[in-house]
Write a protein that holds these residues in place. Structure first.
Motif, short mmCIF file in Angstrom:
data_model
loop_
_atom_site.label_atom_id
_atom_site.label_comp_id
_atom_site.label_asym_id
_atom_site.label_seq_id
_atom_site.Cartn_x
_atom_site.Cartn_y
_atom_site.Cartn_z
N THR A 112 -9.21 -5.08 -2.78
CA THR A 112 -9.26 -3.76 -3.43
C THR A 112 -10.37 -3.77 -4.47
O THR A 112 -10.93 -4.82 -4.82
CB THR A 112 -7.92 -3.42 -4.10
OG1 THR A 112 -7.63 -4.40 -5.09
CG2 THR A 112 -6.80 -3.39 -3.07
N ARG A 113 -10.70 -2.57 -4.98
CA ARG A 113 -11.76 -2.46 -5.99
C ARG A 113 -11.28 -2.82 -7.39
O ARG A 113 -12.10 -3.11 -8.27
CB ARG A 113 -12.29 -1.03 -6.00
CG ARG A 113 -13.18 -0.70 -4.80
CD ARG A 113 -13.68 0.70 -4.89
NE ARG A 113 -14.64 1.00 -3.84
CZ ARG A 113 -15.16 2.21 -3.60
NH1 ARG A 113 -14.80 3.23 -4.37
NH2 ARG A 113 -16.04 2.39 -2.63
N ASN B 228 -2.20 -2.20 -5.42
CA ASN B 228 -1.76 -0.98 -4.74
C ASN B 228 -2.83 0.09 -4.68
O ASN B 228 -2.63 1.16 -4.11
CB ASN B 228 -0.54 -0.38 -5.43
CG ASN B 228 0.74 -0.77 -4.71
OD1 ASN B 228 0.68 -1.17 -3.56
ND2 ASN B 228 1.86 -0.66 -5.40
N SER B 229 -3.99 -0.19 -5.26
CA SER B 229 -5.04 0.83 -5.33
C SER B 229 -5.70 1.00 -3.97
O SER B 229 -5.59 0.17 -3.09
CB SER B 229 -6.09 0.43 -6.37
OG SER B 229 -6.76 -0.75 -5.95
N THR B 230 -6.35 2.13 -3.81
CA THR B 230 -7.10 2.43 -2.58
C THR B 230 -8.52 2.77 -2.98
O THR B 230 -8.77 3.21 -4.12
CB THR B 230 -6.47 3.61 -1.83
OG1 THR B 230 -6.40 4.74 -2.70
CG2 THR B 230 -5.08 3.28 -1.34
N ARG C 136 -8.63 0.07 0.42
CA ARG C 136 -8.36 -1.35 0.59
C ARG C 136 -8.96 -1.80 1.91
O ARG C 136 -9.06 -1.03 2.87
CB ARG C 136 -6.86 -1.65 0.57
CG ARG C 136 -6.06 -0.86 1.56
CD ARG C 136 -4.58 -1.15 1.48
NE ARG C 136 -4.22 -2.32 2.25
CZ ARG C 136 -3.00 -2.82 2.34
NH1 ARG C 136 -2.02 -2.26 1.66
NH2 ARG C 136 -2.75 -3.89 3.07
N GLY D 134 0.84 -1.19 0.00
CA GLY D 134 0.00 0.00 0.00
C GLY D 134 0.87 1.22 0.00
O GLY D 134 2.06 1.18 -0.27
N TRP E 190 -5.76 -8.70 1.67
CA TRP E 190 -6.67 -7.56 1.61
C TRP E 190 -7.45 -7.56 0.29
O TRP E 190 -7.15 -8.31 -0.64
CB TRP E 190 -5.89 -6.26 1.78
CG TRP E 190 -4.91 -5.93 0.70
CD1 TRP E 190 -5.10 -5.13 -0.37
CD2 TRP E 190 -3.57 -6.43 0.60
NE1 TRP E 190 -3.98 -5.08 -1.14
CE2 TRP E 190 -3.01 -5.86 -0.56
CE3 TRP E 190 -2.80 -7.30 1.38
CZ2 TRP E 190 -1.71 -6.14 -0.98
CZ3 TRP E 190 -1.51 -7.56 0.96
CH2 TRP E 190 -0.97 -6.99 -0.20
#
Length: 793
Positions: A776-777, A782-784, A786, A690, A774
């Motif tokens: 993510t969308r 690495n996207s937020t 999360r 992240g 985790w």
């Protein structure tokens, strides 16, 4: 024993209202024993004892100051009487250094009293006896013998001829006895030229106690009888005296005496109060209010109210059950003159010594500390003059007063406004017996532990009192660090004052001591004032804030924390920009940044270098360098496990060019270029995937990286094997049906996710650890935002 001349100031005497008063100076009797003798002009010296005193009208006691006091009625035994107006008494004072009174010194002291203003009836209520004297005005009697007169007084027919007899009336009945028999019971009866008197002890068998206006009165009802030829003399010699009537509050004492005593005033309707006088210590007080005394009276009571501690009395220190307190004593007398139809004038005198109960007085400790002078100033009081400080303990270390002064503690007495005193103690903050504690950010709490030992009263009873005084001042300067850099290192210069005493340096959550510094590759050095840390650019603990082509912005942080509480006080940072031609940086989030340098002959085109995944090309390049930035899960990066480390590996390579359309090999001058990139992470400090953590002190450390040319990788590849790890999501807890890879999965909040991670490697030495998982969308991990499924396993 011999007769001696009286020492000056030894005896003080007076005559007040028909009573001899004599006071001896206790200072001249210190360490000695004394006796009093009554010197009878006919019988010689008679030793004064308690039985003789109450029967003969004597009192031997002490005043509130401890001076022996002797009082005697002018109608007492062995008093020379001249016409009921002039009275004299000779007293012997015997003083010896021995309790057996051997080798005694005898002082003879005559006392004189002139008293002619006799009332018809006078009553004295002393500490140990009650006395009534009555004027005997006998009218002339007719010479005619009247039988009827005699028969009218049947009670008197048995009175002995020419002999005084006493008739007592008590709850048990009437009793008539002779004067000599009365003397055996402790009474004293006699007559003078113009008066008859009866002296009675308190609480005799013939007495009675009754309550008058709330005050208990001890009463002896008696008639004195005398028969001589045609004369029968009957005199009422009833006497009644108060035995209580004392009330106390925290601030006052009140003495109450009934205004009208029924046994003494038969016709109350004719009662008329003429004068009321109070006195202290044998002296009449004309204006009581000047001494804050209150003298008040009404139809039922006469009241005297004295403030505790008032002038004329004495406060004395005392110890009861280990508690300090005071006792107040005062010697009072009250003189009430009244008239009534039966007695014309009665003078009623009561002498009362009053002592309060023990009154606890918790000593106070007053903190007058002077922080600006770094000096404890502690007052300990309030005490009476009979208290002295004998010892003191500071921090549980005992000192006599001499030792305390030698140690430079300052101790002295100070007077207070209410005639009390206190003891002042001054101790420097810097004294070794003062406790010191570092508190808050920049303050020191100084604590002074005191144990007082005081001597109380003439008995020198010891009393102990402990106190704790604190003062917090801002007298600590937090250190400020100075940072600098050179081409390859960062530097921090930190003041050494307070280091390890008040605070420590921390690298993240790890104590930064010399061992850690050396292990991490730092070069620590100290001088007389500072600790200087030299931190190489690529050492453990360096944070890389910005990394670009041939440029690095690096920062090194240490925190200053309290030794005891670990509270963070300061953060010291040094941040610099560096120009570096070749480097590899392994970020905590798994991002790898590599600046690869061309070292081939002839030169190659660095723009055509790539990673294992041929689509991963340099972000920036020039003739001699190529800059790559990729994540450990992309670009064909493999993962290996060795010991307690996870190793991510990739390779930068250059592919030789051939001429298009030709099927045979082409000779080219392009060299073979391969550079292995390795990033090592500790297994227990697994990647946080992240954005950068907001608090560098809590973020995991950077990994360590290295770049290995191809000639060195062949053996390395033979000893490290790539691991085959597969993960998938089950539809339920049975783990029988699974979702297809890359398929979007819809889950509600708090709904369980069934995740399976499998290590397909057959090596017996391989183990699988799942640290973080985790959601993510988007496919970009690495996207937020999360959402964590598992954190730290």
């Amino acid at each position: 024993s011999a007769l001696y001349v009286l020492p000056p100031g030894f005896i003080e005497s007076s005559c007040h209202s028909r009573i001899f008063w004599m006071k001896l100076n206790k200072l001249l009797l210190q360490g000695k024993f004394f006796q009093l003798e009554i010197n009878d002009p006919y019988a010689g010296p008679i030793l004064l004892d308690k039985k003789l005193a109450s029967r003969c009208g004597y009192v031997l006691s002490e005043d509130v100051w401890g001076n022996p006091v002797f009082r005697a009625s002018v109608l007492g035994c062995h008093v020379a009487n001249e016409a009921d107006e002039l009275f004299s008494l000779i007293v012997n004072i015997k003083v010896s250094s021995f309790s057996s009174m051997r080798a005694a010194v005898t002082y003879t002291y005559p006392m004189y009293c002139s008293y002619s203003s006799w009332a018809s009836r006078e009553i004295v209520c002393e500490e140990n006896y009650m006395e009534v004297s009555v004027k005997t005005d006998v009218p002339a009697v007719s010479n005619d013998y009247t039988v009827a007169w005699m028969s009218a007084l049947p009670e008197t027919q048995n009175v002995a001829y020419q002999l005084w007899q006493l008739m007592f009336v008590s709850p048990s009945g009437r009793k008539t006895i002779t004067v000599s028999d009365a003397a055996k019971l402790g009474y004293s009866f006699n007559n003078t030229l113009s008066r008859v008197y009866l002296r009675a002890p308190y609480h005799s068998n013939e007495s009675d106690v009754s309550m008058v206006s709330g005050v208990n009165m001890n009463m002896v009802t008696s008639t004195s009888m005398y028969r001589q030829r045609w004369l029968l003399l009957l005199i009422d010699t009833t006497v009644s005296c108060p035995v209580d009537g004392i009330r106390f509050t925290d601030t006052t004492l009140t003495w109450t005496v009934p205004s009208v005593i029924p046994t003494l005033v038969v016709q109350e309707s004719t009662f008329l109060s003429k004068n009321i006088l109070m006195g202290v210590d044998g002296r009449a007080i004309v204006n009581p209010e000047e001494n804050n005394y209150l003298l008040e009276h009404n139809q039922t009571h006469i009241g005297v109210t004295i403030p505790i501690g008032a002038e004329g009395g004495k406060l004395k220190s005392s110890i009861s059950d280990g508690v300090y307190g005071v006792i107040y004593s005062i010697d009072l007398f009250l003189e009430h003159t009244w008239t009534d139809a039966d007695w014309q004038t009665t003078k009623y005198t009561v002498i009362k010594s009053i002592t309060t109960p023990f009154m606890p007085q918790v000593p106070t400790v007053i903190n007058n500390t002077l922080p600006e002078e770094r000096l404890f100033n502690v007052a300990f009081g309030h005490f009476l003059p009979d208290v002295s400080l004998v010892a003191i303990a500071i921090g549980n270390v005992p000192f006599t007063l001499r030792e305390a002064q030698h140690h430079r503690f300052k101790i002295y007495e100070t007077p207070f406004s209410n005639r009390t005193k206190g003891f002042i103690l001054e101790v420097s903050f810097d004294d070794p017996y003062v406790l010191k504690e570092y508190v808050n950010r920049n303050e020191t709490k100084y604590t002074l532990l005191i144990n007082y030992t005081i001597s109380v009263g003439p008995e020198m009873t010891l009393y102990y009192h402990s106190a704790e005084v604190e003062c917090v001042i801002a007298d600590i300067e937090l250190p400020e660090a100075v940072g600098s850099c050179d081409e390859e290192n960062l530097y921090l210069a930190i003041p050494t004052f307070g280091l390890h005493q008040y605070w420590n340096l921390y690298l993240g959550n790890k104590l930064l001591n010399r061992h850690v510094a050396v292990t991490n590759g730092y070069l620590p050095a100290t001088n007389s004032t500072h600790l200087i840390l030299q931190i190489p650019l690529f050492a453990v603990g360096v944070t890389y804030e910005e990394v670009s082509f041939q440029k690095i912005k690096a920062r090194f942080d240490v925190t200053l924390r309290k030794v005891r509480t670990m509270e963070t006080l300061q953060k010291f940072s040094v941040s610099c920009n560096f120009n570096s031609s070749a480097f590899i940086i392994c970020h905590p989030d798994g991002t790898i940044m590599v600046s690869a340098q061309m070292k081939t002959v002839p030169a190659i085109d660095m723009s055509k270098t790539k990673l294992r995944d041929r689509s991963c090309k340099p972000r920036e390049y020039n003739e001699g360098h190529a800059f790559f930035k990729f994540h450990v899960t992309t670009c064909g990066t493999s993962v290996k496990f060795e010991g307690d480390h996870i190793i991510y590996e990739n390779e930068i390579s250059y592919e030789k060019e051939t001429l298009p359309g030709q099927s045979i090999a082409t000779i080219t001058r392009d060299p073979d270029y391969r550079l292995t990139v390795l990033c090592y992470y500790r297994a227990k400090e697994t990647l946080v995937l992240g954005a950068f953590a907001s608090d560098p002190s809590t973020s995991p450390p950077f990994g360590s990286g290295t770049m290995v040319p191809r000639s060195n990788t062949a053996v390395y590849r033979r000893i490290r094997q790539a691991l085959n790890v597969v993960s998938r999501v089950s539809k339920d807890e049975s783990f029988v049906e699974f979702y297809e890879p890359n398929m979007a999965i819809l889950k509600r909040p708090m709904e369980p996710v069934f995740l399976e991670v499998e290590l397909k490697d057959k090596s017996p030495h391989a183990k699988l650890y799942l640290e973080n998982c985790w959601v993510t969308r988007s496919p970009d991990f690495n996207s937020t935002p999360r959402w964590n499924i598992t954190v730290d396993g």
